[in-house]
Design an enzyme around this catalytic site. Structure first.
Site, PDB file in Angstrom:
ATOM      1  N   CYS A 118       0.781  -1.286  -0.027  1.00 25.11           N
ATOM      2  CA  CYS A 118       0.025   0.098   0.018  1.00 25.11           C
ATOM      3  C   CYS A 118       0.789   1.203  -0.012  1.00 25.11           C
ATOM      4  CB  CYS A 118      -0.848   0.001   1.227  1.00 25.11           C
ATOM      5  SG  CYS A 118      -2.137  -1.615   1.409  1.00 25.11           S
ATOM      6  N   HIS A 259      -3.771   6.949   3.779  1.00 22.77           N
ATOM      7  CA  HIS A 259      -4.195   5.767   2.798  1.00 22.77           C
ATOM      8  C   HIS A 259      -5.407   5.069   3.420  1.00 22.77           C
ATOM      9  CE1 HIS A 259      -3.973   1.777   1.412  1.00 22.77           C
ATOM     10  NE2 HIS A 259      -3.813   1.164   2.390  1.00 22.77           N
ATOM     11  N   ASN A 289      -9.993  -0.274  -0.168  1.00 19.34           N
ATOM     12  CA  ASN A 289      -8.612  -0.201   0.027  1.00 19.34           C
ATOM     13  C   ASN A 289      -7.984  -0.627  -1.199  1.00 19.34           C
ATOM     14  OD1 ASN A 289      -5.825  -0.623   0.461  1.00 19.34           O
ATOM     15  ND2 ASN A 289      -5.992  -1.808   2.291  1.00 19.34           N
TER      16      ASN A 289
HETATM   17  N1  ACO Z   1     -18.115  -9.658   8.445  1.00 20.15           N
HETATM   18  C1  ACO Z   1     -18.564  -9.957   9.721  1.00 20.15           C
HETATM   19  N2  ACO Z   1     -17.625 -10.099  10.616  1.00 20.15           N
HETATM   20  C2  ACO Z   1     -16.273 -10.328  10.287  1.00 20.15           C
HETATM   21  C3  ACO Z   1     -15.790  -9.817   9.110  1.00 20.15           C
HETATM   22  C4  ACO Z   1     -16.671  -9.560   8.266  1.00 20.15           C
HETATM   23  N3  ACO Z   1     -16.528  -9.229   6.964  1.00 20.15           N
HETATM   24  N4  ACO Z   1     -14.472  -9.728   9.203  1.00 20.15           N
HETATM   25  C5  ACO Z   1     -14.140 -10.386  10.525  1.00 20.15           C
HETATM   26  N5  ACO Z   1     -15.222 -10.434  11.121  1.00 20.15           N
HETATM   27  C6  ACO Z   1     -15.542 -11.101  12.437  1.00 20.15           C
HETATM   28  C7  ACO Z   1     -14.283 -11.738  13.034  1.00 20.15           C
HETATM   29  O1  ACO Z   1     -14.169 -13.274  12.695  1.00 20.15           O
HETATM   30  C8  ACO Z   1     -14.187 -11.532  14.456  1.00 20.15           C
HETATM   31  O2  ACO Z   1     -15.331 -12.588  14.995  1.00 20.15           O
HETATM   32  P1  ACO Z   1     -15.086 -13.333  16.505  1.00 20.15           P
HETATM   33  O3  ACO Z   1     -14.925 -12.242  17.453  1.00 20.15           O
HETATM   34  O4  ACO Z   1     -16.105 -14.013  16.582  1.00 20.15           O
HETATM   35  O5  ACO Z   1     -13.715 -13.857  16.022  1.00 20.15           O
HETATM   36  C9  ACO Z   1     -14.562 -10.230  14.579  1.00 20.15           C
HETATM   37  O6  ACO Z   1     -15.383  -9.838  13.325  1.00 20.15           O
HETATM   38  C10 ACO Z   1     -13.668  -9.445  14.833  1.00 20.15           C
HETATM   39  O7  ACO Z   1     -12.427  -9.676  13.993  1.00 20.15           O
HETATM   40  P2  ACO Z   1     -11.229  -8.482  13.944  1.00 20.15           P
HETATM   41  O8  ACO Z   1     -10.349  -9.064  12.923  1.00 20.15           O
HETATM   42  O9  ACO Z   1     -10.666  -8.316  15.271  1.00 20.15           O
HETATM   43  O10 ACO Z   1     -12.043  -7.271  13.533  1.00 20.15           O
HETATM   44  P3  ACO Z   1     -11.163  -5.764  13.485  1.00 20.15           P
HETATM   45  O11 ACO Z   1     -12.071  -4.976  14.187  1.00 20.15           O
HETATM   46  O12 ACO Z   1      -9.723  -6.005  13.722  1.00 20.15           O
HETATM   47  O13 ACO Z   1     -11.146  -5.526  11.756  1.00 20.15           O
HETATM   48  C11 ACO Z   1     -10.071  -5.237  10.002  1.00 20.15           C
HETATM   49  C12 ACO Z   1     -10.685  -6.122  10.788  1.00 20.15           C
HETATM   50  C13 ACO Z   1     -11.042  -4.491   9.356  1.00 20.15           C
HETATM   51  C14 ACO Z   1      -9.325  -6.253   8.913  1.00 20.15           C
HETATM   52  C15 ACO Z   1      -9.034  -4.543  10.640  1.00 20.15           C
HETATM   53  O14 ACO Z   1      -8.166  -5.172  11.581  1.00 20.15           O
HETATM   54  C16 ACO Z   1      -8.195  -3.789   9.742  1.00 20.15           C
HETATM   55  O15 ACO Z   1      -8.556  -2.671   8.984  1.00 20.15           O
HETATM   56  N6  ACO Z   1      -6.891  -3.960   9.690  1.00 20.15           N
HETATM   57  C17 ACO Z   1      -5.708  -3.182   8.959  1.00 20.15           C
HETATM   58  C18 ACO Z   1      -5.945  -3.386   7.386  1.00 20.15           C
HETATM   59  C19 ACO Z   1      -4.846  -2.613   6.655  1.00 20.15           C
HETATM   60  O16 ACO Z   1      -4.674  -1.618   6.950  1.00 20.15           O
HETATM   61  N7  ACO Z   1      -4.046  -3.324   5.913  1.00 20.15           N
HETATM   62  C20 ACO Z   1      -2.714  -2.786   5.295  1.00 20.15           C
HETATM   63  C21 ACO Z   1      -2.990  -2.541   3.695  1.00 20.15           C
HETATM   64  S1  ACO Z   1      -3.384  -4.003   2.935  1.00 20.15           S
HETATM   65  C22 ACO Z   1      -1.939  -4.350   1.974  1.00 20.15           C
HETATM   66  O17 ACO Z   1      -1.104  -3.825   2.043  1.00 20.15           O
HETATM   67  C23 ACO Z   1      -2.284  -4.869   0.475  1.00 20.15           C
END
Ligand code: ACO
Length: 332
Positions: A118, A259, A289
Site C-alpha cells: 500500500c 491511505h 482499500n
Molecule cells: N463480516 C463480519 N464479521 C467479520 C468480518 C466480516 N467481513 N471480518 C471479520 N469478522 C469477525 C471476525 O471473525 C471476528 O469474529 P470473532 O470475534 O467471533 O472471532 C470479529 O469480526 C472481529 O474481527 P477482527 O479481525 O478483530 O476485526 P477488526 O475490528 O480488527 O477489523 C479489519 C478487521 C477490518 C481487517 C481491521 O483489522 C483492519 O482494517 N486492519 C488493517 C488493514 C490494513 O490496513 N491493511 C494494510 C493494507 S493492505 C495491503 O498492504 C495490501
C-alpha cells in the site's frame, strides 16, 4: 529520510482511473458471512471498484498515466523514467512498468516496479523525487496501481470485504523555483512483520503447488489486528516527521491524504495528530482499500473537484505489507 527547504521536484500533473464495475457490500453479503452494517461500521467501506475480466494492472495504469500526462501537458515521448508501485503486476516478472511502457510507446526509458504494497505509490514518488533532484531526469511518471481482486480470497470474509482495484499516476518534473513541489518524504520498513500480511505461496520460499492453491495460500492473508496497531502508530509518526523535516507545523498543512484502508485507522491517526476531519481527503467509502492506488486516487479526486488548490500544502501517508510505510509533504 530526506528533507528539503526548497522543493526540487514539482507535481506536473495527476491522473487516476477506477474500473466501471462496482461491488457493493450487499453483493458481498451473498458471497461470505458478512453484513453491510459490519463492513460499514468496522471499515467505513460501502462499495469498491473491480476490474473487468481481462483488464490487466497495466491497462488500468495506462488510463491513469495518460490522464496525468494530459494534466502535465506532456507526451509519453517526454518521459525519461517510469516507476510503478504495485504488488499485482500483469506478470510475476517483467515489471508492470515494462508492460505500461510498451503500451505508452515510451520505448527505451528505465521502467521498474517498487514492491511496497500500500505504500508503493509513496515509495515510487519518493524515489522519483531523488532522480529529479539529482538533475539526471526531467519527467518521471510515477504510478500506484493494483488489481487486488485477482489475489483476493473471495471466501475469506476477513479480507475480501476490504479491497478494490484502481490506478493513480503523477508526473514529476523539476521545480520552477516558485516554492511548489515535494517538500519532504519519509520511507520506512519493519521486516519483522512480513507474516502479518502476505501472499505466502508462489515465491521462492514456497513455489506454487496444487495443495497451496487449494489452501488459499496464493491469495492475500492478513492478521488485521497486527496491521491495524502498526498503521495507527507509524502513520502518525511518519506524518509528524514529514512536516518536521520541511521545517513546518501541522497547522500549516491544508490537506491530509491518508491511505484509505480503514476509516477507524484514519480517525485514530487524525485524533493523535489533533487534526479536524475537514482536513482529511476521504474516498474509502466508494473505493475500499486499493493499496498503492489509494493515495493518487484520492489526491486526483480532490484536485478535480477543486478542494486542493495551487499553493496549498498536502500531507500524504500510507502503510501496507512489509510492513512498509511512507509519507510526503507537498506544496501544490
Ligand atoms: N463480516 C463480519 N464479521 C467479520 C468480518 C466480516 N467481513 N471480518 C471479520 N469478522 C469477525 C471476525 O471473525 C471476528 O469474529 P470473532 O470475534 O467471533 O472471532 C470479529 O469480526 C472481529 O474481527 P477482527 O479481525 O478483530 O476485526 P477488526 O475490528 O480488527 O477489523 C479489519 C478487521 C477490518 C481487517 C481491521 O483489522 C483492519 O482494517 N486492519 C488493517 C488493514 C490494513 O490496513 N491493511 C494494510 C493494507 S493492505 C495491503 O498492504 C495490501
Amino acid at each position: 529520510m530526506s528533507s528539503a527547504s526548497s522543493p526540487r521536484t514539482r507535481i506536473a500533473g495527476v491522473g487516476a482511473y477506477a474500473p466501471e464495475k462496482i461491488l457493493t457490500n450487499a453483493a458481498l453479503e451473498a458471497l461470505v458471512d458478512t453484513t453491510d452494517e459490519w463492513i460499514r461500521e468496522r471499515t467505513g467501506i460501502r462499495e469498491r471498484h473491480i476490474a473487468a475480466d481481462g483488464e490487466t494492472t497495466s491497462d488500468m495504469a495506462l488510463v491513469a498515466a495518460k490522464r496525468a500526462l494530459v494534466a502535465a501537458n506532456l507526451e509519453p515521448s517526454d518521459l525519461d523514467m517510469i516507476i510503478v508501485g504495485t504488488v499485482t503486476s500483469d506478470t510475476i516478472f517483467p515489471a508492470c512498468a515494462a508492460h505500461l511502457q510498451h503500451k505508452l510507446g515510451a520505448k527505451g526509458i528505465p521502467s521498474f516496479d517498487v514492491s511496497a504494497a500500500c505504500a508503493g505509490f509513496m515509495y515510487a514518488m519518493s524515489i522519483g523525487d531523488r532522480f529529479i533532484g539529482s538533475g539526471s531526469h526531467k519527467n518521471i511518471l510515477v504510478v500506484g496501481v493494483e488489481r487486488l481482486s485477482s489475489v483476493t480470497n473471495w471466501e475469506d470474509r476477513g479480507t475480501c470485504v476490504l479491497f478494490g482495484d484502481g490506478a493513480g499516476a503523477a508526473v514529476l518534473s523539476p521545480s520552477r523555483g516558485d516554492g511548489a513541489g515535494i517538500l519532504s518524504t519519509r520511507m520506512h520498513t519493519d521486516g519483522s512483520l512480513t507474516e502479518s500480511l502476505l501472499i505466502r505461496a508462489g515465491g521462492s520460499r514456497e513455489p506454487t503447488t496444487p495443495e497451496l492453491i487449494a489452501g488459499g495460500h496464493t491469495k492475500i492473508k492478513m492478521i488485521g489486528s497486527d496491521i491495524f496497531k502498526h498503521a495507527v502508530r507509524n502513520l502518525t509518526s511518519a506524518s509528524l516527521d514529514a512536516v518536521k523535516d520541511a521545517g513546518m507545523e501541522l497547522a500549516d498543512v491544508d490537506w491530509i491524504i491518508p491511505h484509505q484502508a480503514n476509516m477507524r485507522i484514519i480517525s485514530q491517526v487524525a485524533a493523535r495528530l489533533k487534526v479536524p476531519q475537514e482536513k482529511l481527503v476521504l474516498n474509502i467509502e466508494r473505493y475500499g482499500n486499493t493499496s498503492s492506488a489509494s493515495i493518487p486516487l484520492a489526491w486526483n479526486e480532490a484536485i478535480q473537484d477543486g478542494r486542493i488548490k495551487p499553493g496549498q500544502t498536502v500531507l500524504a501517508c500510507a502503510l501496507g505489507g512489509g510492513v512498509s510505510w511512507a509519507s510526503a509533504l507537498i506544496r501544490m
